[in-house]
Design an enzyme around this catalytic site. Structure first.
Site, short mmCIF file in Angstrom:
data_model
loop_
_atom_site.label_atom_id
_atom_site.label_comp_id
_atom_site.label_asym_id
_atom_site.label_seq_id
_atom_site.Cartn_x
_atom_site.Cartn_y
_atom_site.Cartn_z
N ASN A 107 -38.06 62.54 26.57
CA ASN A 107 -38.45 63.81 27.20
C ASN A 107 -37.35 64.88 27.19
OD1 ASN A 107 -36.90 62.63 29.18
ND2 ASN A 107 -38.46 62.70 30.78
N THR A 126 -42.00 65.25 34.32
CA THR A 126 -41.26 64.14 33.69
C THR A 126 -41.98 63.65 32.44
OG1 THR A 126 -40.56 63.45 35.89
CG2 THR A 126 -40.28 61.85 34.12
N ARG A 181 -35.80 72.72 37.08
CA ARG A 181 -36.83 71.66 37.02
C ARG A 181 -38.18 72.27 36.63
NH1 ARG A 181 -35.82 66.03 37.94
NH2 ARG A 181 -37.73 65.93 39.16
N GLU A 219 -24.12 64.20 40.30
CA GLU A 219 -24.16 64.11 38.84
C GLU A 219 -23.06 64.96 38.19
OE1 GLU A 219 -28.29 65.07 38.19
OE2 GLU A 219 -28.93 63.14 39.04
N TYR A 249 -28.52 56.57 36.34
CA TYR A 249 -29.90 56.21 36.70
C TYR A 249 -29.98 55.15 37.79
CZ TYR A 249 -31.93 59.18 33.09
OH TYR A 249 -32.32 60.26 32.35
N HIS A 283 -32.65 66.21 30.99
CA HIS A 283 -32.51 65.75 32.38
C HIS A 283 -32.07 66.93 33.24
CE1 HIS A 283 -31.04 63.81 36.00
NE2 HIS A 283 -29.96 64.56 35.85
N LYS A 299 -30.78 65.32 26.20
CA LYS A 299 -30.76 63.89 25.89
C LYS A 299 -30.64 63.67 24.37
CE LYS A 299 -33.38 62.64 30.06
NZ LYS A 299 -34.63 62.01 30.57
N PHE A 320 -38.68 50.70 33.75
CA PHE A 320 -38.18 51.63 32.74
C PHE A 320 -36.66 51.82 32.80
CE2 PHE A 320 -39.38 54.46 36.31
CZ PHE A 320 -38.24 55.23 36.44
N ARG A 344 -40.29 70.55 28.27
CA ARG A 344 -40.90 69.28 27.85
C ARG A 344 -42.29 69.52 27.25
NH1 ARG A 344 -38.82 66.27 33.31
NH2 ARG A 344 -36.93 65.30 32.48
P1 GTP Z 1 -34.70 63.12 34.79
O1 GTP Z 1 -34.44 64.58 34.88
O2 GTP Z 1 -34.40 62.53 33.42
O3 GTP Z 1 -34.08 62.33 35.92
O4 GTP Z 1 -36.27 62.97 34.92
P2 GTP Z 1 -37.16 63.12 36.22
O5 GTP Z 1 -36.32 63.39 37.44
O6 GTP Z 1 -38.23 64.09 35.89
O7 GTP Z 1 -37.78 61.67 36.30
P3 GTP Z 1 -37.21 60.35 36.99
O8 GTP Z 1 -35.88 60.59 37.62
O9 GTP Z 1 -38.30 59.77 37.81
O10 GTP Z 1 -37.03 59.40 35.72
C1 GTP Z 1 -35.80 59.40 35.01
C2 GTP Z 1 -36.07 59.23 33.52
O11 GTP Z 1 -36.52 57.90 33.28
C3 GTP Z 1 -37.18 60.11 32.94
O12 GTP Z 1 -36.73 61.39 32.57
C4 GTP Z 1 -37.58 59.32 31.72
O13 GTP Z 1 -36.63 59.53 30.66
C5 GTP Z 1 -37.45 57.90 32.20
N1 GTP Z 1 -38.72 57.40 32.71
C6 GTP Z 1 -39.29 57.62 33.93
N2 GTP Z 1 -40.45 56.98 34.04
C7 GTP Z 1 -40.63 56.34 32.87
C8 GTP Z 1 -41.64 55.49 32.36
O14 GTP Z 1 -42.64 55.20 33.02
N3 GTP Z 1 -41.45 55.00 31.08
C9 GTP Z 1 -40.34 55.30 30.34
N4 GTP Z 1 -40.22 54.78 29.11
N5 GTP Z 1 -39.38 56.09 30.79
C10 GTP Z 1 -39.51 56.61 32.02
MG MG Z 2 -34.64 62.22 37.94
#
Ligand code: GTP
Ligand code: MG
Length: 149
Positions: A112, A91, A85, A126, A49, A115, A9, A57, A102
């Protein structure tokens, strides 16, 4: 062979973490199948997303991945979706194990650094968002017999 989509990212690019993070996946034994540096536009960010559309978010996360170039990659290997992962950690970096990516390089859920696809189906979706089929390369590397039976 199983493939996953990983994206470094904007914060990873800005903070000079590209090499460090790629190095972890290389050392694990995964094989890089595609890589590009690109600027994500709004259409691509919202498509990426879309499962989170409507959540609080969503907009900040879309803004975040549009904020600077990102490194988009396809990696392949045995169980690469789940293992990548695992290597990334939770996350929210506050809950990520100290040895994870992370856990090592981030402190806040809004920045973070990486992705990774959450399933084989997500990976296929994706990968096709970011790469054309001819950009996914197949090649041999020496020593593959030392990675699995
Ligand atoms: P990705 O690999 O980025 O998809 O992350 P993930 O699969 O571990 O998490 P998820 O798909 O639930 O969320 C996608 C992304 O949204 C996260 O990686 C964060 O960058 C962002 N995100 C998720 N939850 C929050 C939140 O509560 N606050 C904020 N600011 N960002 C969030
Ligand atoms: Mg995700």
């Amino acid at each position: 062979m199983e493939k996953t989509f990983l994206m470094l990212k904007p914060d990873a690019v800005q903070r000079g973490l590209i090499g460090e993070i790629i190095s972890r996946f290389e050392k694990k034994g995964f094989k890089l199948a595609a890589l590009k540096l690109l600027q994500v536009d709004r259409g691509l960010a919202e498509e990426h997303y879309k499962e989170h559309k409507g959540k609080g978010f969503f907009e900040p996360t879309v803004q975040y991945i549009m904020s600077s170039p990102v490194v988009a990659m396809v990696w392949e290997g045995k169980n690469v979706v789940a293992l990548a992962r695992e290597m990334m950690g939770a996350t929210n970096p506050a809950n990520a194990g100290p040895g994870s990516i992370r856990g090592s390089y981030a402190m806040d859920i809004s920045r973070n650094v990486i992705h990774g696809s959450d399933s084989v189906e997500s990976a296929e979706r994706e990968i096709s968002l970011y790469f054309r089929p001819e950009e996914i390369l197949t090649y041999q590397k020496p020593g593959e017999e030392w990675l699995s039976e």
